[in-house]
Write an enzyme that holds these catalytic residues in place. Structure first.
Site, PDB file in Angstrom:
ATOM      1  N   LYS A 151       0.855  -1.190   0.000  1.00  0.00           N
ATOM      2  CA  LYS A 151       0.000   0.000   0.000  1.00  0.00           C
ATOM      3  C   LYS A 151       0.878   1.222   0.000  1.00  0.00           C
ATOM      4  O   LYS A 151       1.806   1.338   0.814  1.00  0.00           O
ATOM      5  CB  LYS A 151      -0.878  -0.010   1.275  1.00  0.00           C
ATOM      6  N   GLN A 209       7.297   3.817   3.890  1.00  0.00           N
ATOM      7  CA  GLN A 209       5.875   3.454   3.911  1.00  0.00           C
ATOM      8  C   GLN A 209       5.646   2.170   4.718  1.00  0.00           C
ATOM      9  O   GLN A 209       4.615   2.037   5.387  1.00  0.00           O
ATOM     10  CB  GLN A 209       5.388   3.266   2.461  1.00  0.00           C
ATOM     11  N   LYS A 228       5.524   3.264   8.382  1.00  0.00           N
ATOM     12  CA  LYS A 228       4.387   4.174   8.573  1.00  0.00           C
ATOM     13  C   LYS A 228       3.091   3.364   8.620  1.00  0.00           C
ATOM     14  O   LYS A 228       2.265   3.527   9.516  1.00  0.00           O
ATOM     15  CB  LYS A 228       4.341   5.162   7.398  1.00  0.00           C
ATOM     16  N   LYS A 249       5.358   1.664  -3.130  1.00  0.00           N
ATOM     17  CA  LYS A 249       5.289   3.023  -3.703  1.00  0.00           C
ATOM     18  C   LYS A 249       5.537   2.927  -5.192  1.00  0.00           C
ATOM     19  O   LYS A 249       6.192   1.987  -5.657  1.00  0.00           O
ATOM     20  CB  LYS A 249       6.376   3.905  -3.070  1.00  0.00           C
ATOM     21  N   GLY A 258      -2.584   8.347  -4.228  1.00  0.00           N
ATOM     22  CA  GLY A 258      -1.918   9.548  -4.727  1.00  0.00           C
ATOM     23  C   GLY A 258      -0.656   9.903  -3.954  1.00  0.00           C
ATOM     24  O   GLY A 258      -0.366   9.337  -2.905  1.00  0.00           O
ATOM     25  N   ASP A 259       0.090  10.842  -4.487  1.00  0.00           N
ATOM     26  CA  ASP A 259       1.254  11.466  -3.846  1.00  0.00           C
ATOM     27  C   ASP A 259       1.514  12.737  -4.668  1.00  0.00           C
ATOM     28  O   ASP A 259       0.580  13.229  -5.332  1.00  0.00           O
ATOM     29  CB  ASP A 259       2.465  10.499  -3.845  1.00  0.00           C
ATOM     30  N   THR A 311      -4.351  13.595   5.182  1.00  0.00           N
ATOM     31  CA  THR A 311      -2.931  13.733   5.539  1.00  0.00           C
ATOM     32  C   THR A 311      -2.710  15.056   6.278  1.00  0.00           C
ATOM     33  O   THR A 311      -2.104  15.078   7.357  1.00  0.00           O
ATOM     34  CB  THR A 311      -2.038  13.645   4.290  1.00  0.00           C
ATOM     35  N   ASN A 362      -1.955  19.212  -1.812  1.00  0.00           N
ATOM     36  CA  ASN A 362      -2.987  18.527  -1.028  1.00  0.00           C
ATOM     37  C   ASN A 362      -2.693  18.541   0.476  1.00  0.00           C
ATOM     38  O   ASN A 362      -3.542  18.905   1.284  1.00  0.00           O
ATOM     39  CB  ASN A 362      -3.121  17.082  -1.538  1.00  0.00           C
ATOM     40  N   SER A 387      -6.791   5.816   3.832  1.00  0.00           N
ATOM     41  CA  SER A 387      -6.848   4.910   2.678  1.00  0.00           C
ATOM     42  C   SER A 387      -7.286   3.521   3.138  1.00  0.00           C
ATOM     43  O   SER A 387      -8.086   2.855   2.475  1.00  0.00           O
ATOM     44  CB  SER A 387      -5.474   4.802   2.007  1.00  0.00           C
TER      45      SER A 387
HETATM   46  P1  NDP Z   1       0.968  17.861  -4.252  1.00  0.00           P
HETATM   47  O1  NDP Z   1       1.444  17.506  -5.606  1.00  0.00           O
HETATM   48  O2  NDP Z   1      -0.480  18.059  -4.032  1.00  0.00           O
HETATM   49  O3  NDP Z   1       1.703  19.180  -3.720  1.00  0.00           O
HETATM   50  C1  NDP Z   1       3.088  19.268  -3.624  1.00  0.00           C
HETATM   51  C2  NDP Z   1       3.457  20.682  -3.220  1.00  0.00           C
HETATM   52  O4  NDP Z   1       4.854  20.726  -2.921  1.00  0.00           O
HETATM   53  C3  NDP Z   1       3.216  21.707  -4.316  1.00  0.00           C
HETATM   54  O5  NDP Z   1       2.914  22.951  -3.721  1.00  0.00           O
HETATM   55  C4  NDP Z   1       4.552  21.742  -5.037  1.00  0.00           C
HETATM   56  O6  NDP Z   1       4.790  22.968  -5.706  1.00  0.00           O
HETATM   57  C5  NDP Z   1       5.528  21.548  -3.891  1.00  0.00           C
HETATM   58  N1  NDP Z   1       6.719  20.819  -4.356  1.00  0.00           N
HETATM   59  C6  NDP Z   1       6.735  19.593  -4.928  1.00  0.00           C
HETATM   60  N2  NDP Z   1       7.981  19.234  -5.260  1.00  0.00           N
HETATM   61  C7  NDP Z   1       8.748  20.259  -4.907  1.00  0.00           C
HETATM   62  C8  NDP Z   1      10.133  20.483  -5.007  1.00  0.00           C
HETATM   63  N3  NDP Z   1      10.982  19.590  -5.553  1.00  0.00           N
HETATM   64  N4  NDP Z   1      10.590  21.655  -4.507  1.00  0.00           N
HETATM   65  C9  NDP Z   1       9.761  22.562  -3.966  1.00  0.00           C
HETATM   66  N5  NDP Z   1       8.423  22.396  -3.870  1.00  0.00           N
HETATM   67  C10 NDP Z   1       7.939  21.263  -4.328  1.00  0.00           C
HETATM   68  O7  NDP Z   1       1.542  16.713  -3.297  1.00  0.00           O
HETATM   69  P2  NDP Z   1       1.067  16.321  -1.826  1.00  0.00           P
HETATM   70  O8  NDP Z   1       0.615  17.523  -1.085  1.00  0.00           O
HETATM   71  O9  NDP Z   1       0.191  15.146  -1.935  1.00  0.00           O
HETATM   72  O10 NDP Z   1       2.451  15.793  -1.202  1.00  0.00           O
HETATM   73  C11 NDP Z   1       3.328  16.639  -0.466  1.00  0.00           C
HETATM   74  C12 NDP Z   1       4.245  15.786   0.388  1.00  0.00           C
HETATM   75  O11 NDP Z   1       3.457  15.014   1.318  1.00  0.00           O
HETATM   76  C13 NDP Z   1       5.093  14.753  -0.357  1.00  0.00           C
HETATM   77  O12 NDP Z   1       6.331  14.602   0.313  1.00  0.00           O
HETATM   78  C14 NDP Z   1       4.297  13.466  -0.212  1.00  0.00           C
HETATM   79  O13 NDP Z   1       5.104  12.323  -0.331  1.00  0.00           O
HETATM   80  C15 NDP Z   1       3.790  13.634   1.209  1.00  0.00           C
HETATM   81  N6  NDP Z   1       2.613  12.841   1.573  1.00  0.00           N
HETATM   82  C16 NDP Z   1       1.461  12.904   0.841  1.00  0.00           C
HETATM   83  C17 NDP Z   1       0.356  12.180   1.230  1.00  0.00           C
HETATM   84  C18 NDP Z   1      -0.953  12.290   0.522  1.00  0.00           C
HETATM   85  O14 NDP Z   1      -1.926  11.704   1.013  1.00  0.00           O
HETATM   86  N7  NDP Z   1      -1.062  13.008  -0.569  1.00  0.00           N
HETATM   87  C19 NDP Z   1       0.408  11.276   2.392  1.00  0.00           C
HETATM   88  C20 NDP Z   1       1.637  11.348   3.145  1.00  0.00           C
HETATM   89  C21 NDP Z   1       2.695  12.101   2.718  1.00  0.00           C
HETATM   90  P3  NDP Z   1       4.169  23.257  -7.199  1.00  0.00           P
HETATM   91  O15 NDP Z   1       2.701  23.528  -6.965  1.00  0.00           O
HETATM   92  O16 NDP Z   1       4.916  24.442  -7.669  1.00  0.00           O
HETATM   93  O17 NDP Z   1       4.421  22.032  -8.000  1.00  0.00           O
HETATM   94  O1  2IT Z   2       3.128   8.854   1.561  1.00  0.00           O
HETATM   95  C1  2IT Z   2       1.969   8.437   1.774  1.00  0.00           C
HETATM   96  O2  2IT Z   2       1.652   7.903   2.831  1.00  0.00           O
HETATM   97  C2  2IT Z   2       0.972   8.618   0.705  1.00  0.00           C
HETATM   98  N1  2IT Z   2       1.293   9.222  -0.327  1.00  0.00           N
HETATM   99  C3  2IT Z   2      -0.398   8.042   0.855  1.00  0.00           C
HETATM  100  C4  2IT Z   2      -0.413   6.571   0.550  1.00  0.00           C
HETATM  101  C5  2IT Z   2      -1.777   5.924   0.486  1.00  0.00           C
HETATM  102  O3  2IT Z   2      -1.792   4.756   0.078  1.00  0.00           O
HETATM  103  O4  2IT Z   2      -2.801   6.524   0.832  1.00  0.00           O
END
Ligand code: NDP
Ligand code: 2IT
Length: 449
Positions: free
Chosen positions: A94, A115, A118, A130, A169-170, A214, A245, A381
């Protein structure tokens, strides 16, 4: 980077470096876990005999494939797809899918490895995996995103399934992408197998609160850390990096709990709004328009945009890094400490460098590691999988209640495990040990898997 490791763990880490050359993020995440495991091998010597750590560091399966697709001009584009199925001792693999040009095997492996622990911490029956691609969604039309997702799934569908591997997603993958991926899976398999994907739309098998989970979870975890220090979020100055997100929903929940969130960012620059961020405007720009965060300062009086700014230089009580790996360095940590920051929780995966974590630890700052603090997304999830398995659909309030309870349990587990292993207040040690022991015990029970 092998300093600080127990003598039994040092050769295991050297072997990981040797077997996985050039995968620096993967090395960093393995080192971050091994650092905590010395006392575990004293308590459970059988884990060393059974080579559990060596096995955990080697993914069960790694799939790398070609993803050809046609852009709107008719030109053929070729990307690389990945799915790393890391560990299935506790349940089906997952973990999310990341679409970003920086993606290569080392990033997917660091994410898959974290992961595993976690997911164990959530207490729910999910293994770790992943995936993703070096595809860059920026500037692509909906039609291009759809063709890319369909091509990706044309290979991936044979490797996933509700009892095998359940993506989500991620970075760069939200509900639009999950729709296209799920649609193609349904078409190829001729099955409406809801449980094969999480993060689905509410009308087609998704769960309430998954989108918010998240970010909300990060704030629930922060609240629990503050509560353990007899403090609260009320009136605190909060800075959140990112505007995706996780960041958006962390901002929302922090505001609802009485904090003043004054800054956020994207990959291009930083917004400071001393009046408190206007979340509707951020959503309009980043979610609906998919534009740059600089537009915020053009539309909101008193807000400032700093193109090359460092968000960690803004004085705050609480910092929530929610963008990407290694975005907060030792220098940034020192600045935050000097400016009076009391708590940091990782919304992103591995956003704070090892030296940054050390600086926070030495300064006695409450530090919530990503494995614990951002586990609310994957936990919800797993709740989506539960609803799919029983063909049920829960209310927002009920699901949010479950999420909050899970985050409190994760906080308690990390807190108590850290105390038990002689590292009181060190949530990193607590999270690593609690997650690892759970997976290790399951592997021991299942024989030489
Ligand atoms: P999104 O794609 O929704 O948003 C990512 C954000 O971070 C955007 O604002 C983006 O800027 C910025 N960003 C991405 N890459 C870079 C970079 N290399 N340098 C600077 N800024 C950057 O992703 P999420 O919000 O889903 O994910 C954010 C983090 O949270 C990640 O590390 C992800 O692994 C982690 N995460 C996500 C989960 C989820 O449920 N979605 C769960 C647990 C962890 P821009 O808009 O300019 O692209
Ligand atoms: O990093 C993370 O935990 C996620 N991007 C969410 C993974 C999931 O299966 O909901």
């Amino acid at each position: 980077m092998s300093e600080g490791l127990d003598e039994k763990l040092e050769p295991i880490y050297r072997e990981v470096l040797h077997r996985n050359p050039g995968e620096t993020e993967f090395h960093q995440s393995v080192h971050g876990v091994l650092e905590s495991l010395g006392p575990v091998l004293v308590k459970y010597p059988e884990f060393a005999e059974l080579k559990i750590i060596q096995r955990i560091c080697e993914p069960e399966r790694q799939i790398i494939f070609r993803v050809p697709w046609q852009d709107d001009k008719g030109e053929l584009q070729i990307n690389r797809g990945f799915r790393v199925q890391f560990n299935s001792a506790l349940g089906p693999y997952k973990g999310g899918m990341r679409f970003h040009p920086s993606v290569y095997l080392g990033i997917i492996k660091f994410l898959g490895f974290s992961q595993v622990f976690k997911n164990a911490l959530t207490g729910l029956p999910i293994g770790g995996g992943k995936g993703g691609s070096d595809f860059d969604p920026r500037g692509r039309s909906d039609a291009e995103i759809m063709r890319f997702c369909q091509s990706m799934m044309t290979e991936m569908y044979r490797h996933i399934g509700e009892y095998t591997d359940v993506p989500a997603g991620d970075i760069g993958v939200g509900q639009r992408e999950i729709g296209y991926l799920f649609g193609q899976y349904k078409r190829l398999t001729n099955r409406f197998e809801s449980g094969v994907f999480t993060g689905k739309g509410l009308d087609w098998g998704g769960s309430c609160v998954r989108t918010e989970a998240t970010g909300y979870g990060v704030v629930f975890f922060t609240e629990a850390m503050l509560d353990a220090r007899k403090e609260s979020l009320d009136g605190k100055r909060v800075v959140v990096s990112g505007a995706g997100n996780v960041a958006i929903h962390a901002i929302q929940k922090a505001q609802l709990l009485g904090a003043r969130v004054i800054a956020c960012s994207d990959s291009r620059g930083v917004i400071l709004d001393e009046g408190g961020l206007d979340l509707d405007l951020i959503r309009q720009i980043k979610v609906r328009e998919r534009g740059p965060i600089s537009a915020y300062a053009e539309r909101r009086k008193g807000a400032q945009y700093n193109e090359d700014g460092c968000i960690w230089e803004i004085p705050c009580d609480i910092a929530l890094p929610c963008a990407t790996q290694n975005e907060l360095t030792a220098k940034d940590a020192k600045t935050l400490i000097e400016n009076g920051c009391v708590a940091v929780a990782e919304g992103a995966n591995m956003p704070v460098t090892p030296e940054g974590i050390q600086a926070f630890r030495e300064a006695g700052i409450a530090f919530g590691p990503g494995k614990a603090a951002n586990a609310g997304g994957v936990a919800t999830s797993a709740l989506e999988m539960q609803q799919n398995a029983s063909r049920d659909s829960w209310s927002f309030e009920y699901t949010e209640g479950r999420l909050q309870e899970i985050m409190c349990n994760i906080h308690r587990t990390c807190f108590e495990t850290a105390e038990e292993y002689g590292a009181p207040g060190n949530y990193t040690t607590g999270a690593n040990i609690a997650g690892f022991v759970k997976v290790a015990r399951a592997m021991e029970a299942m024989g030489h898997i």
